[in-house]
Design an enzyme around this catalytic site. Structure first.
Site, PDB file in Angstrom:
ATOM      1  CG  ASP A 146      -6.817   9.455  -7.150  1.00 40.63           C
ATOM      2  OD1 ASP A 146      -6.686  10.034  -8.240  1.00 40.63           O
ATOM      3  OD2 ASP A 146      -6.940   8.220  -7.046  1.00 40.63           O
ATOM      4  CG  ASP A 183       0.264  -5.376  -3.711  1.00 41.56           C
ATOM      5  OD1 ASP A 183      -0.709  -6.102  -3.424  1.00 41.56           O
ATOM      6  OD2 ASP A 183       0.872  -4.692  -2.865  1.00 41.56           O
TER       7      ASP A 183
END
Length: 431
Positions: free
Chosen positions: A95, A244
């Site tokens: 990105d 996560d």
């Protein structure tokens, strides 16, 4: 009026002390489980030997943002993994808005000539940050296993062969988490303190929780997911800065479990400056709080045993330590001033002091000795720096955590990475 104020201050101090002791008890239970496992000689699960022709296909995702040199090093490292090249797809989720992409293109092209399969994935925007990048990457592939690495982690060649075959021993294994360690932990007092705490996190907390069958988290790097688990849990979500942990909890509620392996460790980095350390800790704390707000009730209502539910909640809610410690310390100081004496708080201070020593030693000393990190004198100096560091974080990040509890949204702020070879800051944009 003064009497009412004194009563309120004492009540706040006692409530905060009770919360801190509850958090301490959770850690003491983990330490007790660690000691129990050590006495029984519990070992990490062994991966079965599987011929290369029977190894499954794996996609290795590496999300990056504006970290050119570290990204180059990462690609060169993972290209050396001992796994059939036609069964390993390296997916660089890039990105970046700087020179990272051009430099990564050149390295990827070079490595492809050696047989590596590398997809350089670019998005039009950074929506969802890391979670969004990982989710987008999965729409482009169909490999049944998903390995994940942050750009600063350098796995040894045998990493995948030590972990991926474990999935074939139990079809309800959702992820395998490897132990991470930190190649720059000896840089200064701050990195030594972080290394000490992180060694304890992996070798005592993560390992013990995994062996006990309690909830333990996927750490966002150095691990492998089963694609079916990710899909069954609903995929990656970007509502939290700890995507996560969020996926770990949702997968566990769907009946999946994780495995933890201590060897081989995967070297990464810890922040070397207090500003970057504070930013990283704030991101983790806020992310944990966001996950806790959404998952505590589903965990409590789950069909799990009471022990498993309590230990799961103790994991996802422990970041409340920071605002609690800050408020408790302020209330304690005011209480001492109002009473003109420490006497009303003596018993509380004694209990908290004993628990602090037991937790600090129980979490950090066994890994320090097992990994031969240094001398006893060095250990004493380092472990003594941890309580003041936690108090600093309590005041530096406590208010932000309370704001998150009230619904404030936070922006992902990346921790700067270093050049592994030269140990110098990388020329990367910092948010």
């Amino acid at each position: 009026m003064l009497g009412l104020f004194q009563f309120l201050v004492d009540a706040v101090a006692m409530v905060c002390a009770s919360i801190l002791m509850a958090i301490g008890i959770g850690y003491l239970i983990v330490i007790g489980r660690f000691c129990y496992d050590q006495l029984r000689g519990v070992r990490d699960p062994e991966a079965p030997a599987i011929p290369d022709t029977d190894l499954p296909r794996v996609v290795l995702q590496i999300p990056v943002f504006n970290e050119p040199l570290v990204t180059e090093q990462s690609l060169r490292c993972v290209a050396l993994l001992d796994w059939p090249k036609d069964r390993l797809r390296i997916q660089l989720l890039d990105d970046s808005t700087d020179a990272t992409s051009a430099r990564a293109d050149a390295v990827a092209a070079e490595l492809r000539t050696g047989g590596a399969v590398i997809d350089h994935v670019r998005r039009a925007d950074r929506s969802g940050f890391k979670a969004g990048a990982c989710a987008h990457g999965l729409t482009l592939t169909d490999e049944p296993f998903i390995a994940m690495l942050d750009a600063d982690f350098r796995p040894p060649p045998n990493w995948l062969k030590r972990t991926v075959p474990l999935f074939l021993t139990d079809d309800r294994i959702g992820f395998v988490q490897s132990r991470c360690e930190f190649q720059n932990f000896e840089k200064n007092w701050l990195t030594r303190a972080q290394g000490l705490v992180q060694d304890g996190h992996y070798l005592v907390e993560q390992r013990s929780r995994a062996h006990a069958g309690w909830l333990f988290q996927f750490n966002g790097t150095g691990g492998i997911w089963r694609r079916a688990t990710v899909e069954d849990a609903g995929g990656w979500s970007d509502y939290s800065l700890c995507e996560d942990l969020d996926l770990t909890v949702r997968a566990a509620l769907q009946g999946w479990h994780g495995l933890f392996v201590s060897e081989p460790p995967i070297p990464g980095q810890v922040p070397e400056g207090i500003r970057d350390f504070r930013r990283q800790q704030r991101r983790w704390s806020n992310g944990f709080v966001q996950v806790a707000q959404k998952t505590v009730l589903p965990i409590w209502r789950s069909p799990w045993s009471l022990t498993r539910r309590v230990m799961a909640i103790s994991l996802i809610a422990h970041q409340i330590f920071f605002p609690t410690a800050a408020i408790g310390l302020i209330a304690f100081v005011l209480g001492v001033i109002l009473h003109g004496s420490l006497a009303p708080f003596a018993g509380m201070l004694e209990i908290i002091g004993i628990m602090t020593v037991l937790v600090a030693l129980g979490i950090t000393l066994p890994p320090y000795l097992a990994l031969k990190r240094g001398t006893v004198a060095d250990y004493v100096k380092t472990v003594a720096s941890i309580p003041p560091l936690m108090i600093y974080l309590a005041f530096a990040n406590g208010a932000k955590i309370l704001q998150t509890l009230r619904g404030r949204k936070s922006t992902f702020k990346r921790t700067p990475k270093l050049d592994h070879e030269a140990a110098t800051p990388v020329d990367a944009e910092v948010e």
